[in-house]
Design a protein around this motif. Structure first.
Motif, PDB file in Angstrom:
ATOM      1  N   PHE A  16     105.777 -25.434  90.203  1.00  0.00           N
ATOM      2  CA  PHE A  16     107.021 -25.608  90.943  1.00  0.00           C
ATOM      3  C   PHE A  16     108.252 -25.232  90.130  1.00  0.00           C
ATOM      4  O   PHE A  16     109.378 -25.435  90.574  1.00  0.00           O
ATOM      5  CB  PHE A  16     107.111 -27.045  91.464  1.00  0.00           C
ATOM      6  N   GLN A  17     108.035 -24.653  88.959  1.00  0.00           N
ATOM      7  CA  GLN A  17     109.165 -24.123  88.206  1.00  0.00           C
ATOM      8  C   GLN A  17     109.639 -22.818  88.834  1.00  0.00           C
ATOM      9  O   GLN A  17     108.835 -22.040  89.355  1.00  0.00           O
ATOM     10  CB  GLN A  17     108.779 -23.905  86.745  1.00  0.00           C
ATOM     11  N   ARG A  18     110.932 -22.564  88.785  1.00  0.00           N
ATOM     12  CA  ARG A  18     111.504 -21.362  89.376  1.00  0.00           C
ATOM     13  C   ARG A  18     111.333 -20.188  88.427  1.00  0.00           C
ATOM     14  O   ARG A  18     111.545 -20.293  87.224  1.00  0.00           O
ATOM     15  CB  ARG A  18     112.991 -21.552  89.679  1.00  0.00           C
ATOM     16  N   SER A  23     109.304 -20.103  93.269  1.00  0.00           N
ATOM     17  CA  SER A  23     108.515 -20.965  92.407  1.00  0.00           C
ATOM     18  C   SER A  23     107.297 -20.186  91.939  1.00  0.00           C
ATOM     19  O   SER A  23     106.890 -19.194  92.560  1.00  0.00           O
ATOM     20  CB  SER A  23     108.081 -22.228  93.164  1.00  0.00           C
ATOM     21  N   ARG A  51     108.257 -31.460 100.163  1.00  0.00           N
ATOM     22  CA  ARG A  51     108.284 -30.401  99.149  1.00  0.00           C
ATOM     23  C   ARG A  51     107.497 -29.188  99.623  1.00  0.00           C
ATOM     24  O   ARG A  51     107.900 -28.045  99.409  1.00  0.00           O
ATOM     25  CB  ARG A  51     107.700 -30.922  97.845  1.00  0.00           C
ATOM     26  N   LEU A  55     108.598 -24.705 100.652  1.00  0.00           N
ATOM     27  CA  LEU A  55     108.011 -23.507 100.074  1.00  0.00           C
ATOM     28  C   LEU A  55     108.049 -22.349 101.068  1.00  0.00           C
ATOM     29  O   LEU A  55     107.851 -22.536 102.272  1.00  0.00           O
ATOM     30  CB  LEU A  55     106.558 -23.770  99.670  1.00  0.00           C
ATOM     31  N   ASP A 182     118.418 -16.291  92.257  1.00  0.00           N
ATOM     32  CA  ASP A 182     118.377 -17.678  92.717  1.00  0.00           C
ATOM     33  C   ASP A 182     119.563 -18.042  93.598  1.00  0.00           C
ATOM     34  O   ASP A 182     119.849 -19.221  93.811  1.00  0.00           O
ATOM     35  CB  ASP A 182     118.291 -18.637  91.527  1.00  0.00           C
TER      36      ASP A 182
END
Length: 381
Positions: A16-18, A23, A51, A55, A182
Motif C-alpha cells: 500500500f505504499q505509493r 500503490s 481501503r 484502490l 501523485d
C-alpha cells in the motif's frame, strides 16, 4: 497460456505504499492484467472494505485473497514475487511459454522473482532454477529514488522517440511528470493544457514584432516539452486510452496548423512580404490534409486501449518497399516528429522566421504528396 497468477506477499505493508502515482499493489495487478492473467491469488488478507474501495483495479481481473472461502490456486499458475517489479514483456514471455516442469527465475541473490508450477504434483519436485535478466526486474527497496524510479521511468518513454525528444525533451518532461504523478491531473487534462500553451504561442506571433515572434516560438517550444507529459502520466499510471491518443494527435496538429497561419499573418504585419499569409495558409492546408490521412487510417486499425493511437509513420512491412521508397518512408517519419520546433526557435532568434515559413509552405505540400504516393504504393502509415 497460463491465465492464473499467485502474488506472493511477504511484506503486506509494502503493498500500500505509493509508487509513481499508484500503490505497489495496484501496479502489480495492472502489470499482471496487461500480461494476460485473468485471475490473481494474493497471499495476504484482504484490506478493510473502505481501503479496498479506494484502490483502482484493472477491469476484468478476478482477485482471490488469503483466508477467503474461495480456495487456493490450482496449477498451472505463475508465482510472482510482490517484492519485485517485472517488465511486462518478461511476464508475457513466461505466461505464454509451455513448461513441463517447475521452474524458478531468480535474482542475483537466488530469490525467486517468478516461478512456474505446471501441475499439482510439481509442488513436490525440485525446481529448475534459472537466472533472470537483471534488466527484466527491480527489487522494491526504499527509498524508491535509488533504483526503482529510474527503472520504472524507462517504461514511460517511447522506443521510437526522435533524437531531441530522447536526449533533451524527455529529461524535462520526466522531471515534471514525476511531480505530477501523485496529483489529480489526468493525462487528458495534461494534453488539453499543453495544447492551449501551444495555441497561445501561435497567437503571440500575430503581433509580428521580433520580440513577440521570438516569444511565440519559445512558447510553442514549451508546448513540445509539456506534450510528453501526458503520455508519460498515462503509461506510468496505466491510464492509456483511445480518447487520450486522439486528443494528443489532434492537439499537436492544431498547434502546428495555428503556428503556420499565425506566423504567416505576423510576418506580413511585420513587413516580411505579401506572400507570407499565402504560405501560411498553404502550409496549414497541406498539414491538415496529411493529418486527416494519417488519422483516418490509424482510426481504422483495431487496437488495444493501451496501444498508442499514433506511433510514427514507420510500421512493420516497410521492408517490402523498394530502397528509394523505404528512404522516403523514413524521411516522412522523421519529418512527422516534433524536432522541427528547434529549427523554429533558432530561426526566431536569428530573425529569419520568413525562411522557416518558406520551408513549411513548400515542404508541407511535398510531405502530403509523398504521403499519398506511399499510400498508393500500399504503404500503411
Amino acid at each position: 497460456m497460463t491465465s492464473d497468477a499467485v502474488l506472493w506477499v511477504s511484506h503486506p505493508a509494502l503493498m500500500f505504499q505509493r509508487l509513481a502515482g499508484l500503490s505497489v499493489l495496484e501496479r502489480q495487478l495492472f502489470l499482471l492484467s496487461r500480461a494476460g492473467f485473468s485471475r490473481v491469488w494474493i497471499t495476504a488478507r484482504a484490506p478493510e472494505p473502505s481501503r479496498l474501495a479506494r484502490l483502482r483495479l484493472p477491469q476484468g481481473l478476478t482477485l482471490r485473497w488469503a483466508g477467503s472461502e474461495q480456495g487456493e490456486a490450482a496449477p498451472p499458475y505463475v508465482g510472482v514475487s510482490a517484492d519485485h517489479l517485472v517488465r511486462l514483456d518478461a511476464l508475457k514471455a513466461v505466461s505464454s511459454e509451455a513448461f513441463d516442469k517447475p521452474v524458478s527465475f531468480d535474482d542475483a541473490e537466488g530469490k525467486a522473482v517468478l516461478s512456474v508450477l505446471p501441475t499439482r504434483e510439481d509442488a513436490f519436485r525440485a525446481r529448475e532454477r534459472r537466472p533472470m535478466s537483471a534488466s527484466a526486474f527491480v527489487a522494491l527497496n526504499a527509498p524508491w529514488e535509488g533504483a526503482v524510479l529510474p527503472w520504472l521511468f524507462q517504461d514511460a518513454v517511447k522506443s521510437n522517440d526522435s533524437f531531441m525528444a530522447r536526449h533533451f525533451d524527455r529529461r524535462v518532461s520526466l522531471a515534471l511528470t514525476r511531480r505530477l504523478l501523485d496529483t489529480r491531473l489526468s493525462p487528458n487534462a495534461m494534453t488539453v493544457s499543453s495544447t492551449l500553451v501551444g495555441l497561445a504561442g501561435a497567437a503571440l506571433m500575430l503581433a509580428g514584432t521580433p520580440g513577440m515572434l521570438a516569444a511565440g516560438a519559445l512558447t510553442v517550444w514549451v508546448h513540445t516539452l509539456l506534450d510528453g507529459c501526458d503520455g508519460e502520466l498515462a503509461r506510468l499510471r496505466f491510464q492509456e486510452s483511445r480518447l487520450g491518443g486522439v486528443l494528443d494527435f489532434w492537439g499537436d496538429n492544431a498547434v502546428h496548423g495555428a503556428l503556420f497561419l499565425c506566423l504567416g499573418i505576423g510576418l506580413y504585419r511585420g513587413g516580411r512580404g505579401a506572400a507570407m499569409p499565402a504560405l501560411g495558409v498553404l502550409a496549414l492546408a497541406a498539414a491538415a490534409a496529411s493529418a486527416w490521412l494519417v488519422y483516418s487510417r490509424a482510426a481504422a486499425k483495431p487496437r488495444h486501449a493501451e496501444s498508442p493511437f499514433f506511433n510514427g509513420l514507420e510500421v512493420a512491412g516497410a521492408e517490402s518497399l523498394s530502397t528509394p521508397q523505404r528512404l522516403l518512408s523514413r524521411l516522412e517519419d522523421a519529418l512527422a516528429r516534433r524536432d522541427f520546433v528547434y529549427i523554429l526557435v533558432a530561426a526566431a532568434l536569428a530573425g529569419r522566421l520568413d525562411l522557416f515559413l518558406w520551408a513549411a509552405g513548400i515542404g508541407a505540400p511535398l510531405f502530403l504528396a509523398a504521403l499519398v504516393y506511399l499510400i498508393r504504393k500500399g504503404r500503411d502509415p
